[in-house]
Design an enzyme around this catalytic site. Structure first.
Site, PDB file in Angstrom:
ATOM      1  N   ASP A 116       0.896  -1.140   0.105  1.00  0.00           N
ATOM      2  CA  ASP A 116       0.121  -0.185   0.101  1.00  0.00           C
ATOM      3  C   ASP A 116       0.811   1.250   0.069  1.00  0.00           C
ATOM      4  O   ASP A 116       0.514   2.370   0.659  1.00  0.00           O
ATOM      5  CB  ASP A 116      -1.022  -0.127   1.125  1.00  0.00           C
ATOM      6  CG  ASP A 116      -1.891  -1.192   1.216  1.00  0.00           C
ATOM      7  OD1 ASP A 116      -2.005  -1.817   0.078  1.00  0.00           O
ATOM      8  OD2 ASP A 116      -2.859  -1.326   2.102  1.00  0.00           O
TER       9      ASP A 116
ATOM     10  N   LYS B   8      -6.876  -4.636  -3.092  1.00  0.00           N
ATOM     11  CA  LYS B   8      -7.551  -5.253  -1.978  1.00  0.00           C
ATOM     12  C   LYS B   8      -8.427  -4.378  -1.039  1.00  0.00           C
ATOM     13  O   LYS B   8      -8.045  -3.249  -0.817  1.00  0.00           O
ATOM     14  CB  LYS B   8      -6.415  -5.766  -1.170  1.00  0.00           C
ATOM     15  CG  LYS B   8      -5.442  -4.482  -0.271  1.00  0.00           C
ATOM     16  CD  LYS B   8      -4.395  -5.439   0.134  1.00  0.00           C
ATOM     17  CE  LYS B   8      -3.472  -4.372   1.102  1.00  0.00           C
ATOM     18  NZ  LYS B   8      -4.244  -3.367   2.028  1.00  0.00           N
TER      19      LYS B   8
ATOM     20  N   CYS C 155      -2.085  -2.443   7.649  1.00  0.00           N
ATOM     21  CA  CYS C 155      -2.086  -3.211   6.749  1.00  0.00           C
ATOM     22  C   CYS C 155      -0.959  -4.346   6.633  1.00  0.00           C
ATOM     23  O   CYS C 155      -1.075  -5.282   6.090  1.00  0.00           O
ATOM     24  CB  CYS C 155      -2.258  -2.571   5.330  1.00  0.00           C
ATOM     25  SG  CYS C 155      -3.900  -1.823   5.133  1.00  0.00           S
TER      26      CYS C 155
END
Ligand code: TIU
Length: 221
Positions: free
Chosen positions: A24, A129, A162
């Site tokens: 990310d 995701k 995450c």
């Protein structure tokens, strides 16, 4: 086998069955006006780990090993965004709202893109995701099974959200996981430190940690 003098003890891995996962590193988390900033966070903290992450990516590419990128983002119709996620808290912009980098956390919008210095190379696998973990509702597990991957090296943001969620998912799926301490960051320095401690506590209950330099040295050896 390669070995890293990691914490809490040596991490042995076969480079042929190892992949790098960069979590990310998107404009929405790292630049002003995105999702991270909308939650009230100081995003400048995260920018500091871009150079170390770039070195890690370059090392894996040079070694001919897989580099996998993830992006937390949702479909434009928000059909994969649970209302409980979108309505949580009191952000200045909600997921799907129009912001300075396009619609917040929506696939295809400028904010959802990975920062230019870490852009995926042609052919590298990119996982979009909807959750914090990269295995939930994605093809990542099947992709790694296809590669024959057994060991995963992690970088990216944020450490305790995450990155840690994905490491825990991977650990439960049987991967030996190592986090690059200086290629991950949190909006909360105390949370980063605590996440690193809890990952490697109890005899590497979730995984190992080491520096980018240690990882690159092991790949070169
Ligand atoms: N808010 C926060 O720390 N993180 C996230 O929402 N997503 C990721 O960590 N990528």
């Amino acid at each position: 086998m390669a070995v890293i003098d990691a914490k809490p003890f040596a991490y042995e891995f076969d480079p042929a069955t190892t992949a790098l996962i960069v979590i990310d590193m998107q404009r929405d988390f790292i630049e002003a006006g995105g999702f991270g900033a909308s939650l009230g966070n100081d995003v400048t903290l995260l920018q500091a780990v871009v150079p170390a992450t770039a070195r890690l990516i370059a090392g894996f590419r040079a070694a001919g090993l897989p580099v996998i990128h993830t992006r937390e983002c949702h479909r434009p119709d928000l059909s994969d965004c649970p209302p409980a996620k979108r309505t949580r808290g009191n952000p200045s912009l909600r997921i799907g709202d129009e912001g300075p980098m396009g619609r917040v956390l929506i696939a295809g919008e400028p904010g959802a893109e990975i920062v230019p210095d870490l852009a995926p190379a042609p052919g590298e696998y990119v996982v979009d995701k909807p959750g914090k973990g990269a295995f939930y509702a994605t093809g990542l597990g099947d992709h790694l099974a296809g590669l024959g991957t057994r060991s995963l090296i992690f970088a990216g943001v944020t450490t305790e959200v995450c990155v840690q969620t994905t490491m825990r998912e991977a650990n439960d799926r049987g991967f030996a996981c190592l986090l690059a301490e200086d290629a991950t960051e949190s909006y909360f320095p105390d949370f980063k430190a605590a996440a690193i401690e809890m990952i490697r506590a109890q005899g590497a209950i979730v995984g190992w940690t080491a520096t980018t330099a240690q990882i690159l040295e092991a790949l070169d050896a």
